[in-house]
Write a protein that holds these residues in place. Sequence first.
Motif, PDB file in Angstrom:
ATOM      1  N   TYR A  79       0.862  -1.170   0.000  1.00 54.49           N
ATOM      2  CA  TYR A  79       0.000   0.000   0.000  1.00 54.49           C
ATOM      3  C   TYR A  79       0.902   1.224   0.000  1.00 54.49           C
ATOM      4  CZ  TYR A  79       0.738   0.419   5.096  1.00 54.49           C
ATOM      5  OH  TYR A  79       1.282   0.557   6.345  1.00 54.49           O
ATOM      6  N   GLY A 100     -11.856  -2.216  -2.051  1.00 51.20           N
ATOM      7  CA  GLY A 100     -12.444  -0.877  -1.936  1.00 51.20           C
ATOM      8  C   GLY A 100     -13.510  -0.838  -0.870  1.00 51.20           C
ATOM      9  N   PHE A 101     -14.082   0.338  -0.705  1.00 51.65           N
ATOM     10  CA  PHE A 101     -15.120   0.544   0.294  1.00 51.65           C
ATOM     11  C   PHE A 101     -16.465   0.164  -0.280  1.00 51.65           C
ATOM     12  CE2 PHE A 101     -11.932   3.724   1.553  1.00 51.65           C
ATOM     13  CZ  PHE A 101     -11.754   3.344   2.872  1.00 51.65           C
ATOM     14  N   ARG A 105     -20.114   3.562   2.351  1.00 45.19           N
ATOM     15  CA  ARG A 105     -18.979   4.215   3.010  1.00 45.19           C
ATOM     16  C   ARG A 105     -18.309   5.186   2.052  1.00 45.19           C
ATOM     17  NH1 ARG A 105     -16.916   6.092   7.548  1.00 45.19           N
ATOM     18  NH2 ARG A 105     -17.147   4.169   8.673  1.00 45.19           N
ATOM     19  N   ALA A 106     -18.163   4.815   0.812  1.00 46.29           N
ATOM     20  CA  ALA A 106     -17.477   5.682  -0.145  1.00 46.29           C
ATOM     21  C   ALA A 106     -18.235   6.985  -0.345  1.00 46.29           C
ATOM     22  CB  ALA A 106     -17.300   4.959  -1.479  1.00 46.29           C
ATOM     23  N   PHE A 160     -13.245   9.222   1.498  1.00 43.98           N
ATOM     24  CA  PHE A 160     -13.090   7.796   1.282  1.00 43.98           C
ATOM     25  C   PHE A 160     -13.457   7.555  -0.169  1.00 43.98           C
ATOM     26  CE2 PHE A 160     -12.634   7.066   5.675  1.00 43.98           C
ATOM     27  CZ  PHE A 160     -13.558   7.838   6.342  1.00 43.98           C
ATOM     28  N   ASN A 162     -12.829   4.997  -3.964  1.00 47.83           N
ATOM     29  CA  ASN A 162     -12.406   3.763  -4.617  1.00 47.83           C
ATOM     30  C   ASN A 162     -11.764   4.099  -5.953  1.00 47.83           C
ATOM     31  OD1 ASN A 162     -13.409   1.986  -2.635  1.00 47.83           O
ATOM     32  ND2 ASN A 162     -15.466   2.173  -3.479  1.00 47.83           N
ATOM     33  N   ARG A 163     -10.713   3.395  -6.242  1.00 53.60           N
ATOM     34  CA  ARG A 163     -10.106   3.467  -7.566  1.00 53.60           C
ATOM     35  C   ARG A 163     -10.591   2.218  -8.279  1.00 53.60           C
ATOM     36  NH1 ARG A 163      -3.972   3.466  -6.483  1.00 53.60           N
ATOM     37  NH2 ARG A 163      -4.676   1.679  -5.303  1.00 53.60           N
ATOM     38  N   GLY A 167      -8.480  -0.615  -5.828  1.00 55.97           N
ATOM     39  CA  GLY A 167      -8.447  -0.486  -4.379  1.00 55.97           C
ATOM     40  C   GLY A 167      -9.076   0.769  -3.827  1.00 55.97           C
ATOM     41  N   ALA A 168      -8.863   0.954  -2.524  1.00 55.48           N
ATOM     42  CA  ALA A 168      -9.457   2.062  -1.782  1.00 55.48           C
ATOM     43  C   ALA A 168      -8.425   3.149  -1.519  1.00 55.48           C
ATOM     44  CB  ALA A 168     -10.007   1.557  -0.459  1.00 55.48           C
ATOM     45  N   VAL A 170      -7.993   6.494   1.217  1.00 56.51           N
ATOM     46  CA  VAL A 170      -8.430   7.340   2.320  1.00 56.51           C
ATOM     47  C   VAL A 170      -7.529   8.562   2.280  1.00 56.51           C
ATOM     48  CG1 VAL A 170      -8.641   7.580   4.817  1.00 56.51           C
ATOM     49  CG2 VAL A 170      -9.120   5.384   3.743  1.00 56.51           C
TER      50      VAL A 170
END
Length: 186
Positions: A79, A100-101, A105-106, A160, A162-163, A167-168, A170
């Motif tokens: 990461y 990801g979220f 949440r995102a 928050f 997502n890509r 992944g996520a 923050v």
Amino acid sequence: MSIWWSLHLRREAASVPLARRFLLGTMETAGVDPDISFDLSVALSEACANAVEHGGDRSGLAEHGDRGTGRAPADSGQYRVTAYLDGEKCRIEVADSGPGFPARRALRPAAHTEHAEHVERAQHPEPVGAQPTFAPYIPCVAESGRGLDLIEQLADHVQFGNRPGRGAVVSFDKVLKWREGALLMV
């Protein structure tokens, strides 16, 4: 003057205190107020701990890894932590290669939203007879699930995201306060 750095870390528990110490050392050298440094270091620790725990798919390694060797793709075992300090604020981003979220949440509003939620409810009341909607409740005794909420409380602004397929992320920032004679002070 400003400071920018980026770390690529393995998704291992030992990487969390490493990232935290790196941030604390940078802030101490630059002259950031210790209370601000502490808040940001705790928020960073929480974001890194989430990346370590949730930041990659440990199942199906052979399926996605190196042709059945059981190793994860190079990207999923790491990461990234990036920090920007300038005269006004510090911005930190933690990006992983996990699933990801969840959508809820995102899309959740960022930090310090309790007052904003009350204002929103007052401006847009629910129709009579409608079932109220509540954020998921996490009991105080829960062993996990509070890290993102803690980040929201410690930072001034939190996102928050997502890509897609990667992944996520923050990202959070906080307005800086400086000690007398600090190197980066405005």
